[in-house]
Design a protein around this motif. Structure first.
Motif, PDB file in Angstrom:
ATOM      1  N   VAL A  55       0.843  -1.200   0.000  1.00  0.00           N
ATOM      2  CA  VAL A  55       0.000   0.000   0.000  1.00  0.00           C
ATOM      3  C   VAL A  55       0.878   1.249   0.000  1.00  0.00           C
ATOM      4  O   VAL A  55       0.621   2.212  -0.729  1.00  0.00           O
ATOM      5  N   MET A  56       1.944   1.211   0.785  1.00  0.00           N
ATOM      6  CA  MET A  56       2.858   2.362   0.824  1.00  0.00           C
ATOM      7  C   MET A  56       3.499   2.580  -0.541  1.00  0.00           C
ATOM      8  O   MET A  56       3.660   3.724  -0.974  1.00  0.00           O
ATOM      9  N   PHE A 114       3.549   9.706  -0.078  1.00  0.00           N
ATOM     10  CA  PHE A 114       4.609   9.669   0.926  1.00  0.00           C
ATOM     11  C   PHE A 114       5.800  10.530   0.509  1.00  0.00           C
ATOM     12  O   PHE A 114       6.458  11.124   1.360  1.00  0.00           O
ATOM     13  N   ASN A 115       6.066  10.615  -0.802  1.00  0.00           N
ATOM     14  CA  ASN A 115       7.170  11.447  -1.284  1.00  0.00           C
ATOM     15  C   ASN A 115       6.840  12.933  -1.199  1.00  0.00           C
ATOM     16  O   ASN A 115       7.704  13.750  -0.899  1.00  0.00           O
ATOM     17  N   ALA A 156      -3.582  -3.342   6.082  1.00  0.00           N
ATOM     18  CA  ALA A 156      -3.303  -2.584   4.867  1.00  0.00           C
ATOM     19  C   ALA A 156      -4.565  -1.863   4.377  1.00  0.00           C
ATOM     20  O   ALA A 156      -4.486  -0.721   3.909  1.00  0.00           O
ATOM     21  N   ASP A 157      -5.711  -2.517   4.498  1.00  0.00           N
ATOM     22  CA  ASP A 157      -6.975  -1.879   4.094  1.00  0.00           C
ATOM     23  C   ASP A 157      -7.252  -0.640   4.935  1.00  0.00           C
ATOM     24  O   ASP A 157      -7.688   0.387   4.408  1.00  0.00           O
ATOM     25  N   GLN A 158      -7.000  -0.736   6.225  1.00  0.00           N
ATOM     26  CA  GLN A 158      -7.196   0.425   7.092  1.00  0.00           C
ATOM     27  C   GLN A 158      -6.239   1.556   6.721  1.00  0.00           C
ATOM     28  O   GLN A 158      -6.620   2.722   6.694  1.00  0.00           O
ATOM     29  N   LEU A 159      -4.994   1.207   6.404  1.00  0.00           N
ATOM     30  CA  LEU A 159      -4.020   2.221   6.001  1.00  0.00           C
ATOM     31  C   LEU A 159      -4.475   2.935   4.735  1.00  0.00           C
ATOM     32  O   LEU A 159      -4.400   4.159   4.648  1.00  0.00           O
ATOM     33  N   LYS A 207      -2.824  10.859  -8.034  1.00  0.00           N
ATOM     34  CA  LYS A 207      -2.638  10.449  -9.430  1.00  0.00           C
ATOM     35  C   LYS A 207      -2.495   8.941  -9.567  1.00  0.00           C
ATOM     36  O   LYS A 207      -3.177   8.313 -10.379  1.00  0.00           O
ATOM     37  N   ASN A 208      -1.638   8.334  -8.753  1.00  0.00           N
ATOM     38  CA  ASN A 208      -1.435   6.880  -8.828  1.00  0.00           C
ATOM     39  C   ASN A 208      -2.673   6.114  -8.395  1.00  0.00           C
ATOM     40  O   ASN A 208      -2.946   5.033  -8.906  1.00  0.00           O
TER      41      ASN A 208
END
Length: 146
Positions: free
Chosen positions: A15-16, A23-24, A58-61, A134-135
């Protein structure tokens, strides 16, 4: 660490990676907890926490990330509208009735100045927010094609 926790950590890392632009662009990161409670955080300027939320899966994140993006857009749009409204209402300081070109040009210059200043303030936040989603949009499109 149990195999289940290892698999969930791998999903979180995926997910990250999926949201790597987010994050960037923002000073955001994830801290893995030994008890299964992980932390998603975003630092504001001045090294204070802007966002500090616990998650386990991961779903929560992913929901946390999308929620912060939606909140950023809401703040940007609300603040932008307020800023422009205040700037434009300041142009109504004198109620000339003759409305000659000499009246309109200074008012137009003042309003354009407000928009230019507001645009400078918003441009970075808009760029960061739009780059971060965008992603997400591309990924959703790819999933729909499958």
């Amino acid at each position: 660490m149990s195999e289940e926790k290892v698999m969930e950590k791998e999903k979180i890392l995926q997910v990250m990676e999926k949201y790597r632009d987010y994050f960037n662009e923002w000073d955001a990161d994830v801290a893995f907890g030994v008890n299964g409670r992980n932390i998603f955080y975003v630092l504001a300027s001045g090294e204070e926490f802007e966002t500090f939320l616990f998650f386990q899966t991961a779903d929560q994140l992913e929901k946390v990330i999308l929620g912060t993006i939606a909140e950023n857009l809401d703040v940007i749009l609300g603040a932008g509208i307020d800023e422009v409204n205040v700037g434009f209402s300041a142009g109504n300081m004198d109620e000339k009735s003759d409305k000659s070109i000499e009246y309109y040009l200074p008012v137009l210059v003042q309003k354009l100045d407000v928009l230019c200043r507001a645009g400078e303030n918003w441009s970075h936040m808009l760029q960061v927010t739009f780059n971060s989603i965008k992603n997400v949009c591309a990924d959703m499109t790819d999933r729909e094609k499958e």
